[in-house]
Structure formats: C-alpha cells, structure tokens
Design a protein around this motif. Structure first.
Motif, PDB file in Angstrom:
ATOM      1  N   ILE A 149       0.830  -1.215   0.000  1.00 19.20           N
ATOM      2  CA  ILE A 149       0.000   0.000   0.000  1.00 19.20           C
ATOM      3  C   ILE A 149       0.856   1.254   0.000  1.00 19.20           C
ATOM      4  CG2 ILE A 149      -1.558   1.423   1.419  1.00 19.20           C
ATOM      5  CD1 ILE A 149      -2.899  -1.218   2.284  1.00 19.20           C
ATOM      6  N   PHE A 150       1.792   1.346   0.950  1.00 20.51           N
ATOM      7  CA  PHE A 150       2.542   2.595   1.093  1.00 20.51           C
ATOM      8  C   PHE A 150       3.583   2.791  -0.013  1.00 20.51           C
ATOM      9  CE2 PHE A 150       0.513   2.449   5.219  1.00 20.51           C
ATOM     10  CZ  PHE A 150       0.130   3.784   5.348  1.00 20.51           C
ATOM     11  N   LEU A 151       4.141   1.706  -0.529  1.00 23.32           N
ATOM     12  CA  LEU A 151       5.036   1.844  -1.687  1.00 23.32           C
ATOM     13  C   LEU A 151       4.245   2.319  -2.900  1.00 23.32           C
ATOM     14  CD1 LEU A 151       7.308  -1.337  -1.451  1.00 23.32           C
ATOM     15  CD2 LEU A 151       8.056   1.038  -1.229  1.00 23.32           C
ATOM     16  N   TYR A 152       3.079   1.730  -3.093  1.00 20.17           N
ATOM     17  CA  TYR A 152       2.248   2.091  -4.246  1.00 20.17           C
ATOM     18  C   TYR A 152       1.809   3.560  -4.173  1.00 20.17           C
ATOM     19  CZ  TYR A 152      -1.687   2.398  -7.436  1.00 20.17           C
ATOM     20  OH  TYR A 152      -2.545   2.809  -8.428  1.00 20.17           O
ATOM     21  N   VAL A 153       1.331   3.978  -3.008  1.00 16.51           N
ATOM     22  CA  VAL A 153       0.880   5.374  -2.867  1.00 16.51           C
ATOM     23  C   VAL A 153       2.053   6.330  -3.035  1.00 16.51           C
ATOM     24  CG1 VAL A 153      -0.220   7.062  -1.329  1.00 16.51           C
ATOM     25  CG2 VAL A 153      -1.102   4.735  -1.423  1.00 16.51           C
ATOM     26  N   GLY A 154       3.203   5.994  -2.461  1.00 19.83           N
ATOM     27  CA  GLY A 154       4.398   6.825  -2.629  1.00 19.83           C
ATOM     28  C   GLY A 154       4.811   6.924  -4.090  1.00 19.83           C
ATOM     29  N   MET A 155       4.664   5.816  -4.819  1.00 14.51           N
ATOM     30  CA  MET A 155       5.001   5.765  -6.241  1.00 14.51           C
ATOM     31  C   MET A 155       4.054   6.660  -7.053  1.00 14.51           C
ATOM     32  SD  MET A 155       5.443   2.251  -8.406  1.00 14.51           S
ATOM     33  CE  MET A 155       3.698   1.941  -8.624  1.00 14.51           C
ATOM     34  N   VAL A 156       2.761   6.564  -6.748  1.00  8.96           N
ATOM     35  CA  VAL A 156       1.753   7.373  -7.453  1.00  8.96           C
ATOM     36  C   VAL A 156       1.952   8.860  -7.155  1.00  8.96           C
ATOM     37  CG1 VAL A 156      -0.728   7.886  -7.580  1.00  8.96           C
ATOM     38  CG2 VAL A 156       0.044   5.514  -7.599  1.00  8.96           C
ATOM     39  N   LEU A 157       2.274   9.179  -5.898  1.00  3.71           N
ATOM     40  CA  LEU A 157       2.455  10.583  -5.508  1.00  3.71           C
ATOM     41  C   LEU A 157       3.730  11.174  -6.108  1.00  3.71           C
ATOM     42  CD1 LEU A 157       1.401  10.454  -1.744  1.00  3.71           C
ATOM     43  CD2 LEU A 157       0.146  11.531  -3.615  1.00  3.71           C
ATOM     44  N   GLY A 158       4.728  10.333  -6.361  1.00  7.92           N
ATOM     45  CA  GLY A 158       5.993  10.814  -6.920  1.00  7.92           C
ATOM     46  C   GLY A 158       6.642  11.857  -6.027  1.00  7.92           C
ATOM     47  N   SER A 159       6.920  13.033  -6.572  1.00 11.74           N
ATOM     48  CA  SER A 159       7.606  14.074  -5.799  1.00 11.74           C
ATOM     49  C   SER A 159       6.749  14.622  -4.654  1.00 11.74           C
ATOM     50  CB  SER A 159       8.055  15.219  -6.710  1.00 11.74           C
ATOM     51  OG  SER A 159       6.943  15.756  -7.377  1.00 11.74           O
ATOM     52  N   ASN A 160       5.455  14.316  -4.643  1.00 13.98           N
ATOM     53  CA  ASN A 160       4.576  14.729  -3.533  1.00 13.98           C
ATOM     54  C   ASN A 160       4.455  13.627  -2.472  1.00 13.98           C
ATOM     55  OD1 ASN A 160       3.874  17.246  -4.706  1.00 13.98           O
ATOM     56  ND2 ASN A 160       2.505  16.169  -6.089  1.00 13.98           N
ATOM     57  N   TRP A 161       5.404  12.690  -2.454  1.00 12.14           N
ATOM     58  CA  TRP A 161       5.353  11.557  -1.531  1.00 12.14           C
ATOM     59  C   TRP A 161       5.259  11.992  -0.069  1.00 12.14           C
ATOM     60  CZ3 TRP A 161       8.714  10.854   2.412  1.00 12.14           C
ATOM     61  CH2 TRP A 161       9.862  11.664   2.401  1.00 12.14           C
ATOM     62  N   GLY A 162       5.671  13.214   0.248  1.00 14.05           N
ATOM     63  CA  GLY A 162       5.620  13.723   1.629  1.00 14.05           C
ATOM     64  C   GLY A 162       4.200  13.782   2.181  1.00 14.05           C
TER      65      GLY A 162
END
Length: 197
Positions: A149-162
């Motif tokens: 879940i968190f890898l996928y969301v971080g990947m989708v957010l890209g530079s907005n991963w914060g």
C-alpha cells in the motif's frame, strides 16, 4: 518533513533496497514515511516495485522479530525498563497484552493495522512463548499488504510523496476492514473447531 528525517531518508536512499529494509528494522521514523519515500524512489526509476516490496517485508518482519525476541528472552521487566529506547511505553505493553490474551495468536495479523497496538503486539507474543514459525507467518501476512500500500501510494504521488499519511487513508481503511474481517473469520473457525473437538 524535518531536516532530520530528510537526512535519514537521503542516507537510506544510497543503500537502495537494503536502505528500505534497514529503515523499517530500526524504525527511527514511521514505516509509512520510509515506504512512501521508497515509492518515490520507484517512480524515479532507482528501484523496482517487486524488489522494494521484498525489502520492505523483510525489514518490517525483522523489526517485529526484535520485539518478539525481547519479550521471549527478556520478559516484561526487561521491556518496561528498556522499551522507552524504542518508543514502547508501559501503556503500549499493557494494551497489547490485553489484546493478545483476549484474542489469541490471530491478533498478530489483525493488530498490525491498528495504531499503538501495531508495534507492541509482538511483545506479548514473545512473553507467551508463541511459536516463532507461527509468529513470522502472521507477521509477514500483515506486513506484506502494508508495504505494498505505502510503496504504491508513494510511487503514485511521486515528488509529492511527503503527503503519504494523508493520501494513503483511502487505501488503509479498506485494508483495516479486510484485516478485521479476516481476523473475525479466523476466530470463528478456531472457536468452532474447539467446540467440535
């Protein structure tokens, strides 16, 4: 993000997959942030998704094994004395012990999705001398979807991963519901089996 967290993430990023595993093992910063940053690294082409999932699952499981072994070999007095150094308070141990005593071994899976209890639940499992094989099986079964879940969301957010904590909520809630349902099914089957024996 604070400069401290950014410095740690910068250091971990140089270690690649091992950095993800290490970040989750030592858990100086929350797993959501480490995995969110891992997702960002995937989006930049520095890591691949499968490798990051494997690293995250290994790191998250080892982190819980440390707490399990502390409970298994050190017991409650050891953890009450030294738990503060890994951000485990006496109240966390009390709550986790209540859950473990009430719901049994299956709570090792379902509690992984609930704040506060999530990390501390490994302690009473160790104190109760739960089978290491069963403990690892339940832990991996919970750490794997959390990592994905968190890898996928971080990947989708890209530079907005914060923004990971805020943006991951729509994904985390269904996972918690699914975990609770699976936990309930497990307890019903276990209870039915005991009754028929």
């Amino acid at each position: 993000m604070t400069e401290f967290i950014n410095n740690i993430l910068e250091f971990l990023s140089h270690l690649g997959y091992f950095g993800i595993a290490l970040g989750l093992m030592i858990e100086i910063i929350p797993s959501e942030i480490v995995l969110g940053y891992g997702g960002y690294m995937i989006s930049q082409g520095h890591l691949n998704f499968v490798g990051a999932v494997i690293a995250g699952t290994i790191g998250g499981t080892i982190a819980q094994l440390f707490l399990y072994w502390a409970g298994y070999y050190g017991g409650r007095p050891f953890l009450e004395k030294y738990g503060k150094y890994v951000l485990i308070k006496k109240s966390h141990i009390d709550l986790a012990e209540q859950w473990f005593n009430k719901y049994g071994a299956g709570v090792i899976f379902s509690a992984r999705f609930i704040p506060v209890v999530r990390h501390a639940i490994s302690i009473p499992a160790g104190i109760a001398k739960m089978s290491a094989k069963k403990f690892i099986l339940y832990t991996v079964a919970a750490v794997l979807p959390w990592t994905i879940i968190f890898l996928y969301v971080g990947m989708v957010l890209g530079s907005n991963w914060g923004d990971i904590k805020e943006k991951a909520h729509p994904y985390v809630l269904p996972t918690i519901i699914a975990a609770v349902i699976l936990g309930a099914i497990y307890f019903i089957i276990k209870k039915t089996k005991k009754t028929t024996d």
